[in-house]
Enzyme design. Structure first.
Site, PDB file in Angstrom:
ATOM      1  N   GLY A 197      32.908  41.382  45.211  1.00 24.13           N
ATOM      2  CA  GLY A 197      33.537  41.603  46.512  1.00 24.13           C
ATOM      3  C   GLY A 197      32.767  40.901  47.613  1.00 24.13           C
ATOM      4  O   GLY A 197      32.833  39.678  47.768  1.00 24.13           O
ATOM      5  N   GLY A 198      31.990  41.687  48.367  1.00 28.09           N
ATOM      6  CA  GLY A 198      31.310  41.182  49.561  1.00 28.09           C
ATOM      7  C   GLY A 198      30.585  39.859  49.374  1.00 28.09           C
ATOM      8  O   GLY A 198      30.729  38.945  50.197  1.00 28.09           O
ATOM      9  N   GLU A 217      34.233  48.954  37.305  1.00 30.60           N
ATOM     10  CA  GLU A 217      33.693  48.987  38.665  1.00 30.60           C
ATOM     11  C   GLU A 217      33.381  50.427  39.057  1.00 30.60           C
ATOM     12  O   GLU A 217      34.275  51.152  39.540  1.00 30.60           O
ATOM     13  CB  GLU A 217      34.719  48.413  39.648  1.00 30.60           C
ATOM     14  N   ASN A 219      36.692  38.739  45.014  1.00 27.15           N
ATOM     15  CA  ASN A 219      37.717  39.549  45.691  1.00 27.15           C
ATOM     16  C   ASN A 219      37.434  39.532  47.194  1.00 27.15           C
ATOM     17  O   ASN A 219      36.508  40.193  47.655  1.00 27.15           O
ATOM     18  CB  ASN A 219      37.668  40.987  45.140  1.00 27.15           C
ATOM     19  N   TRP A 220      38.248  38.788  47.915  1.00 26.32           N
ATOM     20  CA  TRP A 220      38.016  38.663  49.362  1.00 26.32           C
ATOM     21  C   TRP A 220      38.426  39.917  50.135  1.00 26.32           C
ATOM     22  O   TRP A 220      38.109  40.047  51.302  1.00 26.32           O
ATOM     23  CB  TRP A 220      38.811  37.481  49.927  1.00 26.32           C
ATOM     24  N   LYS A 221      39.191  40.784  49.490  1.00 31.84           N
ATOM     25  CA  LYS A 221      39.748  41.960  50.182  1.00 31.84           C
ATOM     26  C   LYS A 221      40.523  41.481  51.417  1.00 31.84           C
ATOM     27  O   LYS A 221      41.116  40.406  51.377  1.00 31.84           O
ATOM     28  CB  LYS A 221      38.654  42.972  50.524  1.00 31.84           C
ATOM     29  N   GLU A 237      39.994  50.641  45.789  1.00 30.01           N
ATOM     30  CA  GLU A 237      40.489  50.806  47.164  1.00 30.01           C
ATOM     31  C   GLU A 237      42.003  51.008  47.160  1.00 30.01           C
ATOM     32  O   GLU A 237      42.548  51.753  47.972  1.00 30.01           O
ATOM     33  CB  GLU A 237      40.074  49.592  48.007  1.00 30.01           C
ATOM     34  N   SER A 296      28.571  45.500  43.834  1.00 33.38           N
ATOM     35  CA  SER A 296      27.364  44.966  44.472  1.00 33.38           C
ATOM     36  C   SER A 296      26.675  43.873  43.662  1.00 33.38           C
ATOM     37  O   SER A 296      25.437  43.791  43.624  1.00 33.38           O
ATOM     38  CB  SER A 296      26.379  46.109  44.796  1.00 33.38           C
ATOM     39  N   GLY A 302      30.539  47.885  47.236  1.00 33.55           N
ATOM     40  CA  GLY A 302      30.274  47.699  48.661  1.00 33.55           C
ATOM     41  C   GLY A 302      29.124  48.543  49.180  1.00 33.55           C
ATOM     42  O   GLY A 302      28.946  48.690  50.387  1.00 33.55           O
ATOM     43  N   HIS A 357      42.538  48.257  41.788  1.00 34.03           N
ATOM     44  CA  HIS A 357      41.236  48.276  42.462  1.00 34.03           C
ATOM     45  C   HIS A 357      41.040  49.670  43.061  1.00 34.03           C
ATOM     46  O   HIS A 357      41.996  50.292  43.520  1.00 34.03           O
ATOM     47  CB  HIS A 357      41.192  47.200  43.554  1.00 34.03           C
TER      48      HIS A 357
HETATM   49  C1  PEP Z   1      35.031  44.770  44.597  1.00 36.16           C
HETATM   50  O1  PEP Z   1      35.612  44.750  45.662  1.00 36.16           O
HETATM   51  O2  PEP Z   1      35.689  44.752  43.551  1.00 36.16           O
HETATM   52  C2  PEP Z   1      33.566  44.837  44.578  1.00 36.16           C
HETATM   53  C3  PEP Z   1      32.964  44.910  43.418  1.00 36.16           C
HETATM   54  O3  PEP Z   1      32.926  44.807  45.801  1.00 36.16           O
HETATM   55  P1  PEP Z   1      31.356  44.545  46.044  1.00 36.16           P
HETATM   56  O4  PEP Z   1      30.947  43.376  45.199  1.00 36.16           O
HETATM   57  O5  PEP Z   1      31.265  44.260  47.514  1.00 36.16           O
HETATM   58  O6  PEP Z   1      30.624  45.787  45.647  1.00 36.16           O
END
Ligand code: PEP
Length: 256
Positions: A235-236, A169, A11-13, A99, A214, A175, A97
């Protein structure tokens, strides 16, 4: 025991311009070309969808959007519908998600409409669910997951349920670098699978449950090997093509 294909989604956001996305995908494709048996997706901003569909054609990497509106068209300024995504050749979409839920007020009611709309248009949905830190501390994790899973799936026909991938999640792990323990992940993933089974018994064994929060190359192998975890939403760490490829390849090695 069903054969659930491992699924790694990045997930590039709100990151990467089209030019940056092209550079990224050129680096990713050769690194994941040998990941037989693993489904791989990049969930990219709307602006990069068409370019990524083009650049990934013929590869194992699929292209997902990060959200969509439940209606097919209409007076919804700024929104994008499922048919608009499939017209571009997009394969799937992330829905709910945290966010989107927390920052943009996405509701369970809207999600209940988005899931059938996505499937009707031929998109593979990933439904995100998860508790806040306070909810976990108050021992309300199961209540929250039950509510989100049942609300999200409520308008689907029984044969559609197993086509949804569900990403567990925990919000406190997204994050933050604070990854859930393997015990916490396994317990929640098994619970999500059981919730799906309560709705459609035959879907329990086939629905794919992902973990997100994470995930990084150094913890991916352990998490992906958990019995009820079929992949990860990253994500990140997915923004580094080398790291994302390492996690895809870890999914290939994790025991089924
Ligand atoms: C996400 O955005 O779905 C996520 C899990 O982010 P991260 O891996 O950065 O915690």
């Amino acid at each position: 025991m069903s054969e659930r294909r491992p699924f790694l989604a990045g997930n590039w956001k709100m990151n990467l311009t089209v030019a940056e996305a092209e550079e990224y995908i050129a680096s990713l494709l050769p690194r994941v070309s040998g990941a037989e048996g693993v489904d791989v997706a990049v969930c990219v901003p709307f602006t990069a969808l068409a370019a990524m569909v083009d650049s990934t054609r013929g590869s194992r990497v699929q292209v997902y959007a990060q959200t969509m509106h439940e209606a097919t068209h209409g007076a919804f300024t700024g929104e994008v519908s499922a048919p608009m995504l499939t017209e571009l050749g997009v394969h799937g979409v992330v829905l709910g998600h945290s966010e989107r839920r927390q920052v943009f007020g996405e509701t369970d009611r809207a999600l209940a409409e988005k899931l059938p709309a996505a499937l009707a248009a031929g998109l593979q949905p990933i439904l995100c669910v998860g508790e806040t830190e306070e909810e976990r501390e108050r021992d309300e994790t199961e209540r929250k997951l039950r509510h989100q899973v049942w609300e999200g799936l409520q308008d689907l026909a029984p044969d559609q349920v197993a086509r949804v991938a569900i990403a567990y999640e925990p919000i406190w792990a997204i994050g933050t670098g604070q990854v859930a323990t393997p015990e916490q992940v396994q317990e929640a993933a098994a619970f999500v699978r059981a919730l799906v089974g309560d709705k459609v018994p035959e879907a329990a064994d086939t629905v794919r449950v992902l973990y997100g929060g994470s995930v990084k190359p150094d913890n991916a192998g352990e998490l992906l090997a958990l019995p009820d975890v079929d992949g990860a939403l990253v994500g990140g760490a997915s923004l580094d093509a080398g790291d994302f490829a390492a996690m895809v390849n870890a999914a290939r090695r994790a025991p089924a």
